[in-house]
Design a protein around this motif. Structure first.
Motif, PDB file in Angstrom:
ATOM      1  N   ARG A 169      -4.720   9.606  -9.283  1.00  0.00           N
ATOM      2  CA  ARG A 169      -5.017   8.909  -7.473  1.00  0.00           C
ATOM      3  C   ARG A 169      -3.175   9.435  -6.724  1.00  0.00           C
ATOM      4  O   ARG A 169      -3.929   9.324  -5.770  1.00  0.00           O
ATOM      5  N   GLU A 170      -2.978   9.482  -7.186  1.00  0.00           N
ATOM      6  CA  GLU A 170      -1.012   9.853  -6.668  1.00  0.00           C
ATOM      7  C   GLU A 170      -1.263  11.829  -6.099  1.00  0.00           C
ATOM      8  O   GLU A 170      -0.816  11.702  -5.384  1.00  0.00           O
ATOM      9  N   LYS A 171      -1.895  11.913  -7.081  1.00  0.00           N
ATOM     10  CA  LYS A 171      -2.294  14.143  -6.155  1.00  0.00           C
ATOM     11  C   LYS A 171      -2.612  13.984  -5.412  1.00  0.00           C
ATOM     12  O   LYS A 171      -2.400  14.331  -4.518  1.00  0.00           O
ATOM     13  N   ARG A 172      -3.701  12.854  -5.346  1.00  0.00           N
ATOM     14  CA  ARG A 172      -4.839  12.722  -3.889  1.00  0.00           C
ATOM     15  C   ARG A 172      -4.420  12.651  -3.095  1.00  0.00           C
ATOM     16  O   ARG A 172      -4.395  12.853  -0.948  1.00  0.00           O
ATOM     17  N   PHE A 173      -2.869  10.849  -2.827  1.00  0.00           N
ATOM     18  CA  PHE A 173      -2.181  10.712  -2.012  1.00  0.00           C
ATOM     19  C   PHE A 173      -1.426  11.487  -1.266  1.00  0.00           C
ATOM     20  O   PHE A 173      -1.538  11.534   0.032  1.00  0.00           O
ATOM     21  N   GLY A 174      -1.195  12.547  -2.048  1.00  0.00           N
ATOM     22  CA  GLY A 174      -0.137  13.519  -2.313  1.00  0.00           C
ATOM     23  C   GLY A 174      -0.597  14.944  -1.187  1.00  0.00           C
ATOM     24  O   GLY A 174       0.164  14.854  -0.267  1.00  0.00           O
ATOM     25  N   ILE A 175      -1.870  15.027  -1.086  1.00  0.00           N
ATOM     26  CA  ILE A 175      -2.856  15.629  -0.984  1.00  0.00           C
ATOM     27  C   ILE A 175      -2.735  15.645   0.765  1.00  0.00           C
ATOM     28  O   ILE A 175      -2.637  15.785   1.625  1.00  0.00           O
ATOM     29  N   GLN A 176      -2.878  14.067   0.543  1.00  0.00           N
ATOM     30  CA  GLN A 176      -3.782  13.193   1.742  1.00  0.00           C
ATOM     31  C   GLN A 176      -2.068  13.212   3.067  1.00  0.00           C
ATOM     32  O   GLN A 176      -2.284  13.338   4.161  1.00  0.00           O
ATOM     33  N   TYR A 214      -9.921  20.375   6.703  1.00  0.00           N
ATOM     34  CA  TYR A 214     -10.474  21.295   5.405  1.00  0.00           C
ATOM     35  C   TYR A 214      -9.869  21.610   4.385  1.00  0.00           C
ATOM     36  O   TYR A 214     -10.451  21.651   2.903  1.00  0.00           O
ATOM     37  N   PHE A 215      -8.518  21.820   4.330  1.00  0.00           N
ATOM     38  CA  PHE A 215      -7.693  22.002   3.515  1.00  0.00           C
ATOM     39  C   PHE A 215      -7.812  20.903   2.053  1.00  0.00           C
ATOM     40  O   PHE A 215      -7.660  21.019   0.833  1.00  0.00           O
ATOM     41  N   ASN A 216      -7.686  19.943   2.893  1.00  0.00           N
ATOM     42  CA  ASN A 216      -7.470  18.900   2.000  1.00  0.00           C
ATOM     43  C   ASN A 216      -9.651  18.430   0.640  1.00  0.00           C
ATOM     44  O   ASN A 216      -8.994  17.843   0.116  1.00  0.00           O
ATOM     45  N   VAL A 217     -10.599  18.682   1.428  1.00  0.00           N
ATOM     46  CA  VAL A 217     -11.978  18.951   1.338  1.00  0.00           C
ATOM     47  C   VAL A 217     -11.670  19.945  -0.008  1.00  0.00           C
ATOM     48  O   VAL A 217     -11.623  19.513  -1.082  1.00  0.00           O
ATOM     49  N   MET A 218     -11.759  20.956   0.292  1.00  0.00           N
ATOM     50  CA  MET A 218     -11.439  22.250  -0.716  1.00  0.00           C
ATOM     51  C   MET A 218     -10.127  22.103  -1.640  1.00  0.00           C
ATOM     52  O   MET A 218     -10.096  22.591  -2.946  1.00  0.00           O
ATOM     53  N   GLU A 219      -8.356  21.457  -1.636  1.00  0.00           N
ATOM     54  CA  GLU A 219      -7.675  21.203  -2.532  1.00  0.00           C
ATOM     55  C   GLU A 219      -8.424  20.569  -3.769  1.00  0.00           C
ATOM     56  O   GLU A 219      -8.154  20.619  -4.918  1.00  0.00           O
ATOM     57  N   GLU A 220      -8.585  18.643  -2.827  1.00  0.00           N
ATOM     58  CA  GLU A 220      -9.344  18.337  -3.971  1.00  0.00           C
ATOM     59  C   GLU A 220     -10.610  18.877  -4.672  1.00  0.00           C
ATOM     60  O   GLU A 220     -10.156  18.162  -6.202  1.00  0.00           O
ATOM     61  N   GLU A 221     -11.336  19.701  -4.665  1.00  0.00           N
ATOM     62  CA  GLU A 221     -12.227  20.124  -4.828  1.00  0.00           C
ATOM     63  C   GLU A 221     -11.377  20.972  -5.906  1.00  0.00           C
ATOM     64  O   GLU A 221     -12.139  21.120  -7.588  1.00  0.00           O
ATOM     65  N   ARG A 222     -10.823  21.917  -6.046  1.00  0.00           N
ATOM     66  CA  ARG A 222     -10.145  22.683  -6.255  1.00  0.00           C
ATOM     67  C   ARG A 222      -9.250  22.196  -7.879  1.00  0.00           C
ATOM     68  O   ARG A 222      -9.349  22.650  -8.931  1.00  0.00           O
ATOM     69  N   GLN A 223      -8.449  21.402  -7.090  1.00  0.00           N
ATOM     70  CA  GLN A 223      -7.667  21.059  -8.697  1.00  0.00           C
ATOM     71  C   GLN A 223      -8.142  19.804  -9.267  1.00  0.00           C
ATOM     72  O   GLN A 223      -8.129  19.970 -10.796  1.00  0.00           O
ATOM     73  N   CYS A 279       0.840  -1.066   0.110  1.00  0.00           N
ATOM     74  CA  CYS A 279       0.409  -0.203   0.136  1.00  0.00           C
ATOM     75  C   CYS A 279       0.626   1.320  -0.204  1.00  0.00           C
ATOM     76  O   CYS A 279       2.472   1.187   1.197  1.00  0.00           O
ATOM     77  N   GLY A 280       0.145   2.150  -1.045  1.00  0.00           N
ATOM     78  CA  GLY A 280       1.321   3.993  -0.808  1.00  0.00           C
ATOM     79  C   GLY A 280       2.053   3.738  -2.017  1.00  0.00           C
ATOM     80  O   GLY A 280       2.195   3.142  -2.542  1.00  0.00           O
TER      81      GLY A 280
END
Length: 212
Positions: free
Chosen positions: A66-73, A118-127, A8-9
């Protein structure tokens, strides 16, 4: 569709600085438990340096969704450890582990957690909508602790007043969740932050006036 992986990861060079930062942050927590506050401050600053440049390193590779979302998290989880838990424990411990320091530190961690989630939610939406790089932050980034906490440690050591750090923690906690815009620092801004960090780092290494 489920991605088939042996483990994983993700482990390529785009996340290596984040992983190093997490390890350094954990090392700082161990130093706090041993009462080594100067060393813990240095770990906090090194973690901040890793965070400052991990996004630049990650942008050098074309990553899938998926890599971008993993990076955010993973970045936010690292931030919670290094710039949420570590500073909170620092202030709680150096303040004598009293009730006031406990509630202040707890409030700080909660504010950092809320901001990062909150940043994670907003950043995924922004991207998904805009793409590209973010040009501003909403509220004070939690990584600001890498500069403010060591500076407050030096000040409180000179004044022999632990209330300085508790006040700083409350102010940062409030600033984490207030919806004001801060322009994201680019190269000139990063150089200024780095220069400030070098000065603090030198003071911490010399241990002038510090409790060690």
């Amino acid at each position: 569709m489920e991605e088939r992986k042996k483990i994983c990861g993700y482990y390529d060079y785009t996340v290596i600085l984040t992983y190093i930062g997490i390890f350094i942050g954990f090392t700082g927590i161990v130093f706090i438990m041993e009462g080594k506050y100067r060393e813990a401050s240095i770990c906090l600053m090194i973690s901040g340096m890793c965070d400052m440049f991990d996004g630049t390193v990650a942008s050098t590779k074309q990553r899938n969704r998926r890599e971008k979302r993993f990076g955010i998290q993973i970045d936010s989880l690292s931030d919670l450890i290094c710039f949420g838990v570590l500073p909170a424990l620092f202030v709680y411990s150096i303040s004598g582990k009293n009730y006031m320091a406990f509630f202040v530190s707890g409030f700080y961690v909660l504010s950092a957690l809320i901001r990062l989630a909150y940043f994670n939610v907003m950043e995924e939406e922004r991207q998904e909508i805009e793409g590209g790089k973010r040009t501003w932050y909403l509220g004070l980034p939690v990584t600001a602790a890498a500069i403010f906490i060591p500076a407050c440690y030096v000040i409180q050591s000179e004044l022999d007043c632990t209330a300085v750090m508790q006040i700083a923690l409350i102010m940062m906690a409030v600033a984490f969740v207030l919806p004001f815009k801060i322009k994201k620092p680019y190269m000139a801004g990063k150089i200024g932050i780095l220069f400030t960090g070098i000065i603090e780092f030198a003071i911490l290494l010399l241990g002038l006036g510090l409790d060690v």
